[in-house]
Enzyme design. Structure first.
Site, PDB file in Angstrom:
ATOM      1  N   ASP A  96     -84.342 -49.556  58.341  1.00  0.00           N
ATOM      2  CA  ASP A  96     -82.901 -49.584  58.605  1.00  0.00           C
ATOM      3  C   ASP A  96     -82.276 -50.860  58.038  1.00  0.00           C
ATOM      4  OD1 ASP A  96     -80.383 -49.443  59.793  1.00  0.00           O
ATOM      5  OD2 ASP A  96     -81.181 -48.649  61.672  1.00  0.00           O
ATOM      6  N   HIS A 101     -78.799 -51.595  58.239  1.00  0.00           N
ATOM      7  CA  HIS A 101     -77.476 -51.898  58.806  1.00  0.00           C
ATOM      8  C   HIS A 101     -77.468 -53.309  59.383  1.00  0.00           C
ATOM      9  CE1 HIS A 101     -77.385 -47.464  58.629  1.00  0.00           C
ATOM     10  NE2 HIS A 101     -76.103 -47.652  58.357  1.00  0.00           N
TER      11      HIS A 101
HETATM   12  C1  B12 Z   1     -71.682 -49.730  56.851  1.00  0.00           C
HETATM   13  C2  B12 Z   1     -72.608 -48.548  57.060  1.00  0.00           C
HETATM   14  C3  B12 Z   1     -73.659 -48.375  56.166  1.00  0.00           C
HETATM   15  C4  B12 Z   1     -73.949 -49.375  55.064  1.00  0.00           C
HETATM   16  C5  B12 Z   1     -74.695 -50.551  55.682  1.00  0.00           C
HETATM   17  C6  B12 Z   1     -74.446 -51.866  54.951  1.00  0.00           C
HETATM   18  C7  B12 Z   1     -75.152 -52.998  55.622  1.00  0.00           C
HETATM   19  N1  B12 Z   1     -76.018 -53.652  54.887  1.00  0.00           N
HETATM   20  O1  B12 Z   1     -74.951 -53.282  56.783  1.00  0.00           O
HETATM   21  C8  B12 Z   1     -74.829 -48.516  54.107  1.00  0.00           C
HETATM   22  C9  B12 Z   1     -73.945 -47.875  53.052  1.00  0.00           C
HETATM   23  C10 B12 Z   1     -75.964 -49.252  53.400  1.00  0.00           C
HETATM   24  C11 B12 Z   1     -75.322 -47.440  55.041  1.00  0.00           C
HETATM   25  C12 B12 Z   1     -76.425 -46.650  54.749  1.00  0.00           C
HETATM   26  C13 B12 Z   1     -76.823 -45.609  55.549  1.00  0.00           C
HETATM   27  N2  B12 Z   1     -76.231 -45.149  56.643  1.00  0.00           N
HETATM   28 CO1  B12 Z   1     -74.803 -46.032  57.468  1.00  0.00          CO
HETATM   29  N3  B12 Z   1     -73.246 -46.595  58.276  1.00  0.00           N
HETATM   30  C14 B12 Z   1     -72.411 -47.632  58.124  1.00  0.00           C
HETATM   31  C15 B12 Z   1     -71.239 -47.585  59.125  1.00  0.00           C
HETATM   32  C16 B12 Z   1     -70.022 -47.023  58.391  1.00  0.00           C
HETATM   33  C17 B12 Z   1     -70.850 -48.898  59.769  1.00  0.00           C
HETATM   34  C18 B12 Z   1     -72.025 -49.679  60.386  1.00  0.00           C
HETATM   35  C19 B12 Z   1     -71.528 -51.004  60.903  1.00  0.00           C
HETATM   36  O2  B12 Z   1     -71.665 -52.019  60.237  1.00  0.00           O
HETATM   37  N4  B12 Z   1     -70.876 -50.989  62.085  1.00  0.00           N
HETATM   38  C20 B12 Z   1     -70.306 -52.176  62.717  1.00  0.00           C
HETATM   39  C21 B12 Z   1     -71.304 -52.837  63.677  1.00  0.00           C
HETATM   40  C22 B12 Z   1     -70.658 -54.053  64.332  1.00  0.00           C
HETATM   41  O3  B12 Z   1     -71.660 -51.919  64.678  1.00  0.00           O
HETATM   42  P1  B12 Z   1     -73.146 -51.401  64.944  1.00  0.00           P
HETATM   43  O4  B12 Z   1     -73.914 -51.472  63.692  1.00  0.00           O
HETATM   44  O5  B12 Z   1     -73.088 -50.105  65.643  1.00  0.00           O
HETATM   45  O6  B12 Z   1     -73.766 -52.487  65.959  1.00  0.00           O
HETATM   46  C23 B12 Z   1     -73.165 -52.738  67.236  1.00  0.00           C
HETATM   47  C24 B12 Z   1     -73.601 -51.799  68.348  1.00  0.00           C
HETATM   48  O7  B12 Z   1     -74.310 -50.666  67.910  1.00  0.00           O
HETATM   49  C25 B12 Z   1     -74.380 -52.630  69.297  1.00  0.00           C
HETATM   50  N5  B12 Z   1     -75.847 -52.645  69.227  1.00  0.00           N
HETATM   51  C26 B12 Z   1     -76.681 -52.431  68.209  1.00  0.00           C
HETATM   52  N6  B12 Z   1     -77.953 -52.633  68.577  1.00  0.00           N
HETATM   53  C27 B12 Z   1     -77.930 -52.952  69.878  1.00  0.00           C
HETATM   54  C28 B12 Z   1     -78.959 -53.291  70.749  1.00  0.00           C
HETATM   55  C29 B12 Z   1     -78.650 -53.624  72.061  1.00  0.00           C
HETATM   56  C30 B12 Z   1     -79.734 -53.956  72.987  1.00  0.00           C
HETATM   57  C31 B12 Z   1     -77.279 -53.644  72.486  1.00  0.00           C
HETATM   58  C32 B12 Z   1     -76.943 -53.999  73.864  1.00  0.00           C
HETATM   59  C33 B12 Z   1     -76.273 -53.313  71.598  1.00  0.00           C
HETATM   60  C34 B12 Z   1     -76.595 -52.983  70.310  1.00  0.00           C
HETATM   61  O8  B12 Z   1     -73.970 -53.945  69.061  1.00  0.00           O
HETATM   62  C35 B12 Z   1     -73.646 -54.107  67.684  1.00  0.00           C
HETATM   63  C36 B12 Z   1     -72.657 -55.207  67.539  1.00  0.00           C
HETATM   64  O9  B12 Z   1     -71.436 -54.905  68.198  1.00  0.00           O
HETATM   65  C37 B12 Z   1     -71.791 -46.612  60.201  1.00  0.00           C
HETATM   66  C38 B12 Z   1     -70.724 -45.758  60.923  1.00  0.00           C
HETATM   67  C39 B12 Z   1     -70.067 -46.532  61.991  1.00  0.00           C
HETATM   68  N7  B12 Z   1     -68.769 -46.523  61.969  1.00  0.00           N
HETATM   69  O10 B12 Z   1     -70.743 -47.138  62.850  1.00  0.00           O
HETATM   70  C40 B12 Z   1     -72.737 -45.735  59.388  1.00  0.00           C
HETATM   71  C41 B12 Z   1     -73.969 -45.064  60.048  1.00  0.00           C
HETATM   72  C42 B12 Z   1     -74.609 -46.080  61.003  1.00  0.00           C
HETATM   73  N8  B12 Z   1     -74.851 -44.800  58.931  1.00  0.00           N
HETATM   74  C43 B12 Z   1     -75.440 -43.689  59.069  1.00  0.00           C
HETATM   75  C44 B12 Z   1     -76.370 -43.182  58.116  1.00  0.00           C
HETATM   76  C45 B12 Z   1     -76.925 -41.795  58.381  1.00  0.00           C
HETATM   77  C46 B12 Z   1     -76.744 -43.934  56.995  1.00  0.00           C
HETATM   78  C47 B12 Z   1     -77.734 -43.511  55.917  1.00  0.00           C
HETATM   79  C48 B12 Z   1     -79.020 -42.840  56.419  1.00  0.00           C
HETATM   80  C49 B12 Z   1     -76.965 -42.619  54.960  1.00  0.00           C
HETATM   81  C50 B12 Z   1     -77.801 -42.025  53.850  1.00  0.00           C
HETATM   82  N9  B12 Z   1     -78.142 -40.775  54.002  1.00  0.00           N
HETATM   83  O11 B12 Z   1     -78.105 -42.735  52.882  1.00  0.00           O
HETATM   84  C51 B12 Z   1     -78.046 -44.831  55.213  1.00  0.00           C
HETATM   85  C52 B12 Z   1     -79.287 -45.515  55.795  1.00  0.00           C
HETATM   86  C53 B12 Z   1     -79.701 -46.712  54.998  1.00  0.00           C
HETATM   87  C54 B12 Z   1     -80.737 -47.513  55.699  1.00  0.00           C
HETATM   88  N10 B12 Z   1     -81.898 -47.674  55.097  1.00  0.00           N
HETATM   89  O12 B12 Z   1     -80.526 -48.009  56.779  1.00  0.00           O
HETATM   90  C55 B12 Z   1     -75.064 -42.942  60.324  1.00  0.00           C
HETATM   91  C56 B12 Z   1     -76.159 -42.960  61.383  1.00  0.00           C
HETATM   92  C57 B12 Z   1     -76.196 -41.610  62.074  1.00  0.00           C
HETATM   93  C58 B12 Z   1     -77.097 -41.531  63.225  1.00  0.00           C
HETATM   94  N11 B12 Z   1     -77.681 -42.578  63.752  1.00  0.00           N
HETATM   95  O13 B12 Z   1     -77.249 -40.439  63.700  1.00  0.00           O
HETATM   96  C59 B12 Z   1     -73.720 -43.660  60.730  1.00  0.00           C
HETATM   97  C60 B12 Z   1     -73.469 -43.717  62.239  1.00  0.00           C
HETATM   98  C61 B12 Z   1     -72.593 -42.889  60.011  1.00  0.00           C
HETATM   99  C62 B12 Z   1     -72.457 -41.482  60.547  1.00  0.00           C
HETATM  100  N12 B12 Z   1     -71.567 -41.255  61.489  1.00  0.00           N
HETATM  101  O14 B12 Z   1     -73.155 -40.603  60.114  1.00  0.00           O
HETATM  102  N13 B12 Z   1     -74.565 -47.341  56.122  1.00  0.00           N
END
Ligand code: B12
Lengths: 466, 143
Positions: free
Chosen positions: B13, B15
């Site tokens: 992963d 992200h």
């Molecule tokens: C940007 C992004 C990407 C970028 C990432 C760039 C980078 N280097 O970071 C790129 C384009 C590379 C990417 C690729 C992929 N992505 Co993407 N991506 C996103 C996107 C649009 C935003 C992620 C993000 O940065 N969010 C902002 C941060 C702040 O939020 P967060 O990551 O969720 O983290 C917060 C919380 O989750 C929480 N949290 C996280 N961990 C923990 C742990 C604990 C204990 C606690 C309390 C809280 C907590 O706290 C964090 C901080 O606030 C999301 C959709 C979305 N809107 O979330 C999809 C998403 C995460 N991606 C997704 C997918 C499927 C992929 C790919 C598999 C797509 C593909 N087929 O190629 C690939 C996987 C690549 C890989 N090897 O990981 C899906 C995941 C679906 C799922 N889980 O069922 C999402 C949800 C989009 C969707 N709706 O389909 N992605």
């Protein structure tokens, strides 16, 4: 004239290089057998008279020496997790010019303690835990070592919160104890410098004396460092240059000896492909490794074990049993020179095998792992595929008639996953300049670099290739 | 003394954004964070926790394959001598929109102490850590 004498007490030969800092130029060189078993000054005096014969009597301004005689600097290192503090401790010891005879991880068992006592290291390096991290393991190991009855010095370079408890645990034991900053103060950050300085200091103050070298240390201005440490200094200078003079850039060097093979790389080693993911402890820019089982004479058997008799036999175009026989002959009589055609072919194959193996172990690896989102390429260690210069030293190689051939075969045999150089220009350090220039760099970096460039730089290079 | 957390995004992963936010949030809350970043294997989490004597391992998974990546994590911790270390997991830990209660049950059964669903803010994690690490429950050390 400002003459300086540089001495390298090797395991076999005592090598002298006389340099004039004024011109600057190499005045001459000479060598004689090292006499570590009797009195090391006998061999030194003999080499001195040979040198005097060719350059006349010289009143040297300074006499500097490095040594790998009497077994070199033997170390045992102990860490907590093998891939973390274990690796960090090992890299630090190698970089300080040591031969790491054994690396331990986690708790030392009573069998381990017995083994260490029997191995009688010159120094034991005890690490474990990041600063503020795990302290139990290193303290328990200090306690275990405190009652082994040994008297070798112990350097403690682990979790700083545990330093005092470790020192206390070792109080009253026969071990002199030295406290150094952590080799891995935080996760995945190698901090080898301070420990290496301490190792060098101990080498100077205690080990040289213990190895019966005090008779010469009075006439010299000191035995400054273990030979590999001098070589590493020289290579770093040659690669990086000084403020005034450019160096040669990234390079690799291999010292193929009778018992061990040393590999040095002065290179960043970052992935050449941006999509490759780098894993593990980042390795030092100037990295040295030693293969204790790979060598041309005592360790000929190790080469066969690592590469395979069939494969070596193919290279030498001889039947496999001939490889075994020749290796056995070389092992039992390390001073033996290859005479017959077959012996020469086997010797060459052993050199290729040793080079192949030592380079593969020194360089990083590239591995493709299959993940839910597809294949991912990950690298551990250094990527040396783009390194284009290789210096070779060691008796077996510097007399080899086709050095370039030996190197090219050793490189072409590599697995595609091995991040070894692909194409190199191979140069030979036939006059043992490297250790001498490493010593000289402590006195006059500019001159040391200039003299090395004369031999290995653009102009000198072509003369040295055979 | 500050409690030590090992933080990272598991598996293949990449992200990275949420990981950075969690890193700063936990540090601000007074924790000592050993952040391993993205693409972290189970072994790397565990080795880091051993060297740093961590009190908790915080696993993030965003790309949907968390369930596969997390299997056997607790058992490996036990094997490495990290008996009873606090294990959290959060993010988009499974594929698609599955009922969170079921997902939570599956991860609890795997040996995680707490499971956080999509969109959980860092503050919820901090609150839970303060609860779980208060008093005598200092795990990674040697209980
Ligand atoms: C940007 C992004 C990407 C970028 C990432 C760039 C980078 N280097 O970071 C790129 C384009 C590379 C990417 C690729 C992929 N992505 Co993407 N991506 C996103 C996107 C649009 C935003 C992620 C993000 O940065 N969010 C902002 C941060 C702040 O939020 P967060 O990551 O969720 O983290 C917060 C919380 O989750 C929480 N949290 C996280 N961990 C923990 C742990 C604990 C204990 C606690 C309390 C809280 C907590 O706290 C964090 C901080 O606030 C999301 C959709 C979305 N809107 O979330 C999809 C998403 C995460 N991606 C997704 C997918 C499927 C992929 C790919 C598999 C797509 C593909 N087929 O190629 C690939 C996987 C690549 C890989 N090897 O990981 C899906 C995941 C679906 C799922 N889980 O069922 C999402 C949800 C989009 C969707 N709706 O389909 N992605």
């Amino acid at each position: 004239m400002r003459p300086v004498l540089l001495i390298d007490f090797g395991s076999t030969y005592t090598k002298l290089t006389a340099v004039d800092l004024e011109t600057p130029s190499i005045l001459g060189s000479a060598q004689a057998f090292t006499t570590a078993d009797s009195d090391i000054s006998i061999g030194l005096n003999k080499a001195m008279s040979i040198l005097e014969h060719s350059c006349g009597a010289i009143d040297y301004q300074a006499k500097l020496a490095c040594s790998s005689a009497a077994g070199g600097l033997k170390m045992v290192v102990c860490g907590l997790v093998p891939a973390l503090t274990g690796k960090a401790a090992q890299l630090a010891a190698f970089g300080a010019g040591a031969k790491v005879i054994r690396t331990f991880a986690y708790r030392l068992t009573s069998e381990d303690i017995d083994e260490i006592r029997q191995a009688e290291p010159d120094i034991l390096l005890l690490t474990g835990g990041t600063d503020g991290g795990n302290s139990e393991n290193i303290i328990a190991n200090a306690q275990a070592l405190s009652c082994d009855g040994g008297s070798y010095p112990i350097i403690i370079a682990g979790n700083r919160s545990a330093g005092r408890d470790c020192t206390k645990a070792l109080e009253g034991s026969g071990h002199p104890v030295f406290l150094a900053p952590n080799v891995m103060p935080e996760m995945n950050r190698l901090n080898a410098g301070p420990v290496q300085e301490m190792i060098r200091d101990l080498f100077l103050k205690r080990i040289v004396r213990a190895k019966g070298m005090s008779s010469v240390s009075e006439v010299l201005d000191g035995i400054l460092m273990p030979t590999p440490s001098a070589v590493l200094e020289a290579l770093t200078l040659l690669s990086e240059g000084t403020e005034r003079t450019r160096g040669l850039g990234e390079l690799i060097a291999v010292d193929l000896g009778g018992a061990t093979t040393d590999v040095y790389s002065i290179a960043r080693g970052d992935p050449s492909n941006p999509n490759v993911f780098l894993r593990g402890l980042p390795e030092p820019h100037a990295k040295r490794t030693v293969e204790g089982d790979i060598g041309m004479r005592y360790s000929a058997r190790g080469v066969i074990q690592a590469v395979g008799a069939e494969r070596l036999a193919n290279i030498a175009s001889v039947p496999a049993p001939a490889i075994m026989d020749a290796a056995e002959a070389f092992r039992s009589d390390p001073s033996k020179l290859p005479e017959t055609r077959e012996e020469q072919d086997v010797d060459r194959a052993l050199a290729i095998g040793a080079l192949y193996c030592a380079l593969a172990r020194h360089a990083g690896t590239l591995e493709r792992v299959y993940t839910p989102i597809g294949p991912v390429d990950q690298q551990t260690g250094k990527d040396l595929t783009r390194t284009e210069l290789m210096l070779l030293t060691g008796g077996a190689l510097i007399y080899a008639p086709d050095l370039t051939g030996i190197v090219n075969i050793a490189l072409s045999m590599q697995d595609p996953t091995a991040l070894t150089p692909r194409h190199v220009k191979a140069l030979c350090d036939s006059r043992y300049t490297l250790s001498a220039m490493g010593l000289l760099s402590g006195v006059d970096r500019e001159t040391a670099l200039r003299l090395m460039l004369e031999q290995f730089g653009k102009e000198g290079a072509y003369g040295a290739v055979q | 003394m500050a409690r030590t957390l090992v933080l990272g995004v598991i598996g293949a992963d990449v992200h990275a954004v949420g990981n950075q936010i969690l890193n700063y949030a936990f540090q601000d809350a007074g924790f000592h964070v050993v952040n391993l970043g993205v693409m972290v294997s189970q072994e790397e989490f565990i080795e880091a926790a051993v060297e740093s004597a961590a009190d908790a391992i915080i696993v993030s998974s965003l790309y949907g394959h968390g369930e596969l990546d997390c299997q056997g994590f607790r058992e490996k911790c036990d094997e490495a001598g990290l008996k009873g270390i606090l294990l959290y997991v959060g993010g988009n830990i499974v594929v698609g929109k599955q009922p969170f209660e079921e997902v939570e049950q599956r991860f609890l059964k795997m040996g995680f102490d707490r499971v956080f669903g999509p969109g959980t803010p860092p503050e919820a994690g901090i609150r839970a850590l303060n609860e779980d690490l208060s008093g005598d429950r200092r795990c990674g050390r040697s209980c």
